[in-house]
Scaffold this active site. Structure first.
Site, PDB file in Angstrom:
ATOM      1  N   GLY A 156      26.741  61.559  -4.017  1.00 42.57           N
ATOM      2  CA  GLY A 156      25.319  61.736  -4.261  1.00 42.57           C
ATOM      3  C   GLY A 156      24.915  61.436  -5.684  1.00 42.57           C
ATOM      4  O   GLY A 156      24.724  60.277  -6.067  1.00 42.57           O
ATOM      5  N   CYS A 157      24.781  62.480  -6.480  1.00 43.66           N
ATOM      6  CA  CYS A 157      24.251  62.323  -7.840  1.00 43.66           C
ATOM      7  C   CYS A 157      25.169  61.509  -8.749  1.00 43.66           C
ATOM      8  O   CYS A 157      24.699  60.770  -9.602  1.00 43.66           O
ATOM      9  CB  CYS A 157      23.969  63.694  -8.445  1.00 43.66           C
ATOM     10  SG  CYS A 157      22.688  64.613  -7.549  1.00 43.66           S
ATOM     11  N   VAL A 158      26.477  61.656  -8.580  1.00 39.86           N
ATOM     12  CA  VAL A 158      27.412  60.854  -9.382  1.00 39.86           C
ATOM     13  C   VAL A 158      27.254  59.383  -9.036  1.00 39.86           C
ATOM     14  O   VAL A 158      27.109  58.530  -9.919  1.00 39.86           O
ATOM     15  CB  VAL A 158      28.869  61.324  -9.174  1.00 39.86           C
ATOM     16  CG1 VAL A 158      29.853  60.308  -9.736  1.00 39.86           C
ATOM     17  CG2 VAL A 158      29.082  62.683  -9.823  1.00 39.86           C
ATOM     18  N   THR A 161      23.941  57.927 -10.230  1.00 43.79           N
ATOM     19  CA  THR A 161      23.941  57.788 -11.689  1.00 43.79           C
ATOM     20  C   THR A 161      24.747  56.582 -12.124  1.00 43.79           C
ATOM     21  O   THR A 161      24.338  55.818 -13.011  1.00 43.79           O
ATOM     22  CB  THR A 161      24.502  59.073 -12.332  1.00 43.79           C
ATOM     23  OG1 THR A 161      23.634  60.164 -12.013  1.00 43.79           O
ATOM     24  CG2 THR A 161      24.615  58.929 -13.844  1.00 43.79           C
TER      25      THR A 161
END
Length: 217
Positions: A156-158, A161
């Site tokens: 997800g966020c990793v 990013t």
């Protein structure tokens, strides 16, 4: 005719096609610690998982970054709006987003993390640490061309990013032991995809060795 690959053959297939080239470290790195907050590191919470190892890996990197005078950015995901309007459609997709209320225990950094008062904590609303924040401006103003990434979640966020980092001309380094997910399968597949197309996925030991070379004489 479409060529299909098996799980066992994926690595060789992608390598033959030229995926997974090494980006390497550039001139100056920053560490981005993605969302190691209570709501994600406490397995009893709706969005939580056991991320003890990822906290430990981050804590090994942080002192070396400080000693080398390199930037460290911590992030959290937090929502201010009572109706969760600032979570947009993402808030509708994940019911657990309602736990990420600004000012709550869930959005605070895990106390085990080696954070020092005054170090930046970027507040984001969506997956990527770049989306809707001033992260890119901060990195550019400090001469950063390489982003070392730890935190959660890998899928997800990793991942979001890292994709944004490479799209903005930065060299992403994902620390293998430093990122984690609620799903082992999602974690492993995301690491494979990141290494193939967007980043260098490196062992913690190799990243530590590089940072030790950056220490002042």
């Amino acid at each position: 005719m479409t060529t299909l690959t098996t799980a066992a053959g994926d690595e060789a297939f992608f390598e033959q096609r030229g995926f997974g080239q090494t980006l390497g470290f550039g001139r100056r790195a920053a560490l981005v610690v993605v969302d190691l907050i209570n709501g994600f590191t406490d397995p009893s919470r709706p969005l939580g998982a056991n991320l003890d190892g990822q906290i430990d890996a981050s804590n090994q990197l942080i002192p070396l970054m400080r000693e080398a005078g390199l930037p460290i950015m911590f992030t959290t995901t937090a929502y201010d709006d009572a109706g969760l309007a600032d979570a947009g459609m993402w808030g509708l997709k994940m019911k657990g987003s309602t736990t990420l209320r600004a000012g709550s225990h869930d959005v605070a950094l895990d106390a085990r993390l080696d954070y020092r008062a005054g170090e930046p904590i970027l507040i984001k609303k969506y997956a990527s640490c770049f989306f809707g924040t001033d992260l890119l401006s901060r990195l550019i103003s400090q001469g950063v061309d390489t982003v070392i990434v730890t935190g959660c979640t890998t899928s997800g966020c990793v991942r979001a990013t890292v994709v944004d980092a490479v799209q903005n001309g930065l060299r992403p380094i994902v620390v293998r032991e430093g990122v984690g997910d609620r799903s082992r399968a999602s974690h492993e597949q995301s690491l494979f995809d990141l290494q193939a197309k967007y980043a260098d996925v490196m062992p913690l030991a190799d990243v530590l060795a590089h940072l030790r070379l950056q220490q002042p004489a």
